[in-house]
Write a protein that holds these residues in place. Structure first.
Motif: not given
Length: 187
Positions: A116-121
């Protein structure tokens, strides 16, 4: 598929380090138990009458909703593969089944996550992997190509415009790698 090969050889320590770098913020699912899922190495019988494909997919979603939080997948033995593969995302893999007898729709061998854009999966789908020919959901697992395993993806959390059981999902992209089918080696 290369990520699957890496996951099968990755050590738990390196997987944990790699995962920590990738996961970023995670989403907790309200009301979910955080106790590890009990697994066994003993073969399980595959139910003969599992209902319609849509009913089976609902069972898969119910059984994997807890893995929206990638940390829970890791706690249950899923290990991060090498890198994000366009069209597939990140594979978190557990033990490969020996045969049809060890496959169960509610206990996939792999979880497929997209960055995801925020670095999460975000959990996008699940995968089934066997050393021998097998079928689930009325679909034959794809025969070995790059890896010596039969595989089937089910995009139960991310729509695949090509179909729930299509191997590649054109909606899946990787940071710096774009979307769609990976370029052939040497291209």
């Amino acid at each position: 598929m290369l990520g699957l090969a890496a996951a099968l050889t990755l050590t738990p320590t390196s997987a944990a380090l790699a995962s920590a770098a990738l996961t970023g913020p995670t989403t907790e699912v309200a009301g979910e138990s955080h106790a590890p899922h009990h697994t066994t190495d003993a073969p399980r019988a595959v139910p003969q009458d599992t209902g319609s494909v849509e009913t089976q997919l609902k069972k898969v979603r119910a059984a994997t909703v807890r893995y929206q939080d990638v940390r829970l997948a890791e706690a249950d033995g899923y290990t991060l593969g090498e890198s994000c593969i366009p069209g597939l995302g990140y594979h978190f893999v557990r033990q490969v089944a020996e045969s049809q007898d060890e496959l169960e729709i509610t206990e996939p061998n792999s979880m497929l996550y997209v960055p995801q854009e925020d670095g999460s999966l975000k959990l996008a789908g699940v995968g089934y992997v066997s050393k021998r020919e097998a079928a689930l959901f009325g679909e034959e697992l794809s025969p070995p190509s790059i890896l010596p395993y039969y595989t089937l993806h089910a995009w139960v959390w991310e729509e695949n415009p090509n179909g729930v059981f299509e191997h590649i999902n054109p909606n899946i992209s990787c940071p710096g790698k774009g979307t769609g089918i990976p370029a052939p080696e040497g291209a």
